[in-house]
Design an enzyme around this catalytic site. Structure first.
Site, PDB file in Angstrom:
ATOM      1  N   CYS A 169       0.830  -1.191   0.000  1.00  0.00           N
ATOM      2  CA  CYS A 169       0.000   0.000   0.000  1.00  0.00           C
ATOM      3  C   CYS A 169       0.877   1.259   0.000  1.00  0.00           C
ATOM      4  CB  CYS A 169      -0.939   0.096   1.203  1.00  0.00           C
ATOM      5  SG  CYS A 169      -1.889  -1.396   1.489  1.00  0.00           S
ATOM      6  N   ARG A 191       2.607   0.395  -5.592  1.00  0.00           N
ATOM      7  CA  ARG A 191       2.556  -0.340  -4.328  1.00  0.00           C
ATOM      8  C   ARG A 191       1.237  -1.078  -4.127  1.00  0.00           C
ATOM      9  NH1 ARG A 191       6.692   1.929  -1.087  1.00  0.00           N
ATOM     10  NH2 ARG A 191       5.845   0.938   0.740  1.00  0.00           N
ATOM     11  N   TRP A 208      -3.209  -2.423  -1.433  1.00  0.00           N
ATOM     12  CA  TRP A 208      -3.029  -3.808  -1.895  1.00  0.00           C
ATOM     13  C   TRP A 208      -3.607  -4.667  -0.785  1.00  0.00           C
ATOM     14  CZ3 TRP A 208      -0.332  -8.307  -0.434  1.00  0.00           C
ATOM     15  CH2 TRP A 208      -0.228  -9.281  -1.436  1.00  0.00           C
ATOM     16  N   ASN A 251      -0.191   0.931   6.127  1.00  0.00           N
ATOM     17  CA  ASN A 251       0.514   0.046   5.202  1.00  0.00           C
ATOM     18  C   ASN A 251       1.134  -1.059   6.048  1.00  0.00           C
ATOM     19  OD1 ASN A 251       2.293  -1.141   3.388  1.00  0.00           O
ATOM     20  ND2 ASN A 251       3.783   0.526   3.538  1.00  0.00           N
ATOM     21  N   GLY A 252       0.908  -2.332   5.671  1.00  0.00           N
ATOM     22  CA  GLY A 252       1.511  -3.423   6.438  1.00  0.00           C
ATOM     23  C   GLY A 252       0.449  -4.319   7.057  1.00  0.00           C
ATOM     24  N   GLU A 295      12.074 -17.906 -14.901  1.00  0.00           N
ATOM     25  CA  GLU A 295      11.713 -16.500 -15.059  1.00  0.00           C
ATOM     26  C   GLU A 295      10.696 -16.348 -16.208  1.00  0.00           C
ATOM     27  OE1 GLU A 295      11.628 -13.713 -13.810  1.00  0.00           O
ATOM     28  OE2 GLU A 295      11.623 -12.220 -15.406  1.00  0.00           O
ATOM     29  N   LYS A 297       7.058 -14.700 -15.779  1.00  0.00           N
ATOM     30  CA  LYS A 297       6.611 -13.555 -16.587  1.00  0.00           C
ATOM     31  C   LYS A 297       5.249 -13.845 -17.194  1.00  0.00           C
ATOM     32  CE  LYS A 297       8.310 -10.943 -15.794  1.00  0.00           C
ATOM     33  NZ  LYS A 297       9.340 -10.755 -14.845  1.00  0.00           N
ATOM     34  N   GLU A 357       2.390 -14.061 -14.553  1.00  0.00           N
ATOM     35  CA  GLU A 357       2.101 -12.754 -13.950  1.00  0.00           C
ATOM     36  C   GLU A 357       1.148 -11.915 -14.802  1.00  0.00           C
ATOM     37  OE1 GLU A 357       5.616 -10.619 -11.494  1.00  0.00           O
ATOM     38  OE2 GLU A 357       6.237 -11.269 -13.469  1.00  0.00           O
ATOM     39  N   HIS A 400      11.317 -36.768 -15.458  1.00  0.00           N
ATOM     40  CA  HIS A 400      11.068 -37.297 -14.104  1.00  0.00           C
ATOM     41  C   HIS A 400       9.702 -36.885 -13.570  1.00  0.00           C
ATOM     42  CE1 HIS A 400      15.115 -38.817 -13.931  1.00  0.00           C
ATOM     43  NE2 HIS A 400      15.594 -37.626 -14.231  1.00  0.00           N
ATOM     44  N   LYS A 425       3.883  -3.782  -7.442  1.00  0.00           N
ATOM     45  CA  LYS A 425       5.286  -3.649  -7.854  1.00  0.00           C
ATOM     46  C   LYS A 425       6.230  -3.764  -6.667  1.00  0.00           C
ATOM     47  CE  LYS A 425       8.418  -2.601 -10.936  1.00  0.00           C
ATOM     48  NZ  LYS A 425       8.762  -3.798 -11.699  1.00  0.00           N
TER      49      LYS A 425
HETATM   50  C1  G6P Z   1       7.044  -8.415  -6.786  1.00  0.00           C
HETATM   51  C2  G6P Z   1       7.011  -8.103  -8.258  1.00  0.00           C
HETATM   52  C3  G6P Z   1       8.080  -8.912  -8.990  1.00  0.00           C
HETATM   53  C4  G6P Z   1       9.434  -8.670  -8.346  1.00  0.00           C
HETATM   54  C5  G6P Z   1       9.424  -9.001  -6.855  1.00  0.00           C
HETATM   55  C6  G6P Z   1      10.698  -8.585  -6.164  1.00  0.00           C
HETATM   56  O1  G6P Z   1       6.565  -9.693  -6.543  1.00  0.00           O
HETATM   57  O2  G6P Z   1       5.736  -8.397  -8.801  1.00  0.00           O
HETATM   58  O3  G6P Z   1       8.127  -8.503 -10.352  1.00  0.00           O
HETATM   59  O4  G6P Z   1      10.390  -9.450  -9.007  1.00  0.00           O
HETATM   60  O5  G6P Z   1       8.355  -8.305  -6.227  1.00  0.00           O
HETATM   61  O6  G6P Z   1      10.769  -7.189  -6.168  1.00  0.00           O
HETATM   62  P1  G6P Z   1      12.083  -6.355  -5.902  1.00  0.00           P
HETATM   63  O7  G6P Z   1      11.655  -4.924  -5.941  1.00  0.00           O
HETATM   64  O8  G6P Z   1      12.608  -6.767  -4.572  1.00  0.00           O
HETATM   65  O9  G6P Z   1      13.044  -6.697  -7.005  1.00  0.00           O
END
Ligand code: G6P
Length: 608
Positions: free
Chosen positions: A2, A27, A74, A98-99, A480, A484, A487, A503, A603
């Site tokens: 948040c 956030r 959030w 926030n938190g 990764e 991606k 997400e 396996h 983010k």
């Molecule tokens: C969130 C984002 C990811 C990111 C991760 C770590 O989950 O959605 O895209 O990789 O946080 O974020 P940071 O800011 O620590 O790289």
């Protein structure tokens, strides 16, 4: 998580609060709200959904008043509805949070038993209720009531509160979640970060862990956990006031993918002397010759960057490395050694799990380094050494350019470690750095496959499940790639080591399950291609990513392929990241999902 903003202004502050919230939407964006004090009266506007929904509400029913707080949410406790949106309020106080308040359930019950009426399902609402309890039953002044209330709450949080009848007062607290106080000219500001405050001021005071502060237009009084008045330095923030634009791209993610040749080059220039083709690390970096162990930790995409770097540290520096996700590292008895180092990777520098893992490693005497994109972030401030990347602001929730820049910084650190430990010769260093210097050009070439990837994405968008496979450095990249895709397109995807397919996951293979095969023409190429043949023999659809020669050598029967420029084998993930990102991007645009702000994500994840 948040985002929090607060302003003690000269005129109506709601429009500026909205502008600040726009800069905090990374956030969280489940709901948003603003509260103000106008001629002594508290009032608020809230709306579920993105900030634009709140803007529409406020256009219809504007909110006046020179004192206000705002919030973008959030959701943790309670669905993203209007009732659960912040600010939460009683007639006496309005609060943004926030938190997570871990003991909210018992506090809530206690308050209900004392006659309080709750309207939301959130943990946050106990805060205004508790403050009101102290204001009303014990006749406390606002600051005392606020302090009494935060003393009762366990967890990691940041709060800001404004009070009825108090036009010149805002009180805030930091315990686990960052807060920055901004100093203006007869005005004061509060934000989750300095970036949110950049349009208003660059004079910033960061609160330390456990601090709480009483802010008035004339200045701020800061107190530590025990209530003792403390001085925290005022710093000049370098956060830019400019709003990041899409520069003609449909989405921030597309812009950020296309920025990679440039930002990767900027990041290389921070670590490489282009004339001697050698690495120069920031002063005070690890004494790699003495280091006996390196613990790397991060979350999400940054974690996969860490996993790729393990191959580099082991190959080039023969340095024992272990990589673990930050939310798990603390739950293990990691055998830290007195000469060990710990390296944390984070784009935002605010990820709560990563910060907690950092503090844990610090408590075991590890020297702490961070690969970071935001130099003023909490993780940067708590590290002994910072390895900055030059990705610039990353707005798209799915990390792209930060990932490739993290890889560049990590490669440079690993090369320097290899030299310091006597594993790499000067000639080796010059050769690897030479290959690294070519990556911006290779990234530009890789971007040219955009059109063909978009066509392939039309088919991928029809799938319900997708596998990604790779070997060696391509294995973490496979994970990764899967991250991606899930997400932003919401298609279920998993990344596997190519050799592990047989396996278990091979049981999933049929004509409806595409498998993305990441196979640079390296020492593992033939083995990976054999794994691809095994799945094709079972009716599987293979999408092969390799260079021209690799595609020629891979044989027939492949469903489709993407040609990638020939690259150095060890550095291949930096270049192969581009088709991985584009495939996810175009699959999402084909499906019409919200690419930059995908559902349920944020983010910067400031809750554990
Ligand atoms: C969130 C984002 C990811 C990111 C991760 C770590 O989950 O959605 O895209 O990789 O946080 O974020 P940071 O800011 O620590 O790289």
């Amino acid at each position: 998580m948040c985002g929090i903003i607060g302003i003690l202004g000269k005129n109506d502050v709601a429009p500026s609060i909205l502008a600040g919230l726009k800069r905090l939407e990374y956030r969280g964006y489940d709901s948003a709200g603003v509260a103000t004090v106008m001629t002594g009266q508290l009032d608020r506007r809230r709306a579920p959904g993105k900030l634009s929904a709140l803007e529409a509400v406020m256009e219809e029913r504007p909110l006046g008043g020179p004192t206000g707080i705002g919030h973008t949410r959030w959701a943790t406790h309670g669905a993203p509805t209007k009732t659960n949106a912040h600010p939460h309020a009683t007639e006496r106080v309005s609060v943004v949070h926030n938190g997570i308040i871990e003991n909210f359930a018992e506090l809530r019950q206690e308050l209900i038993d004392n006659g309080a009426v709750f309207e939301s399902e959130t943990d946050a609402e106990v805060c205004p209720q508790l403050i009101t309890h102290y204001l009303e039953t014990q006749n406390c002044a606002p600051a005392e009531a606020f302090h009494n209330a935060i003393k009762r709450m366990r967890g990691a949080f940041a709060f800001a509160a404004i009070f009825s009848g108090e036009d010149d007062l805002m009180i805030c607290a930091r315990k686990g979640s960052p807060l920055a106080i901004g100093h203006g000219d007869g005005e004061m500001y509060l934000g989750s970060d300095a970036y949110a405050l950049a349009p208003f001021t660059n004079r910033i005071t960061y609160l330390d862990e456990g601090d709480w502060a009483v802010i008035r237009r004339a200045g701020v009084d800061i107190f530590d956990n025990g209530g003792k008045k403390v001085l925290r330095p005022e710093t000049i923030s370098s956060a830019s006031a400019g709003i990041v634009e899409k520069d003609g791209h449909r989405h921030f993610m597309a812009k950020e993918i296309h920025e990679q040749p440039e930002v990767v080059a900027h990041t290389i220039s921070r670590y490489v002397d282009p004339v001697s083709k050698t690495i120069k690390l920031p002063d005070g970096a690890f004494d790699f010759a003495a280091l006996d162990r390196l613990t790397i930790s991060a979350c999400g995409t940054a974690f996969y960057a860490g996993q790729i770097s393990k191959y580099w540290f082991e190959r080039w520096a023969k340095l024992p490395v272990e990589v673990d996700i930050a939310s798990e590292l603390r739950y293990r008895d990691v055998p830290y050694t007195p000469n060990g180092g710990a390296l944390f990777i984070s784009q935002s520098g605010e990820t709560a799990d990563t910060l907690a893992a950092l503090r844990d490693a610090k408590s075991y005497g590890q020297k702490i380094a961070a690969v970071i994109n935001v130099p003023e972030s909490s993780i940067a401030r708590e590290s002994d050494i910072i390895f900055p990347i030059a990705a610039g602001p990353e707005v798209g929730v799915a990390s792209t350019k930060a990932f490739t820049c993290q890889l560049v910084a990590l490669a440079c650190i690993a090369i320097a470690a290899g030299r310091a430990r006597g594993i790499l010769t000067l000639q080796d260093e010059i050769e690897i750095v030479g290959a690294l210097l070519e990556t911006p050009r290779k990234l530009s070439e890789a971007l040219k496959a955009s059109g063909s990837i978009e066509k392939i994405a039309h088919d991928i968008a029809k799938a319900e499940d997708i596998l990604y496979i790779g070997r060696g450095v391509s294995y973490p990249l496979a994970m990764e790639g899967a991250l991606k895709l899930k997400e932003i397109s919401y298609i279920h995807a998993e990344g596997y080591a190519a050799g592990e397919l047989k396996h278990g996951p091979i049981a999933l293979i049929d004509e409806n399950l595409p498998v993305v095969v990441i196979a640079p023409l390296d020492a593992h190429f033939e083995k990976t291609v054999s794994n691809m043949q095994e799945l094709m023999a079972r009716g599987g659809k293979a999408l092969l990513m390799s260079c021209k020669k690799g595609l020629q050598q891979a044989g027939d029967g492949i469903w489709t392929s993407i040609e990638i420029p020939e690259t150095d084998n060890m550095l291949a993930p930096i270049v192969y990241a581009v088709p991985i990102q584009l495939l996810a991007y175009f699959t999402a645009t084909t499906k019409g999902t919200d690419v930059d702000q995908p559902r349920n994500l944020a983010k910067s994840v400031t809750v554990e």
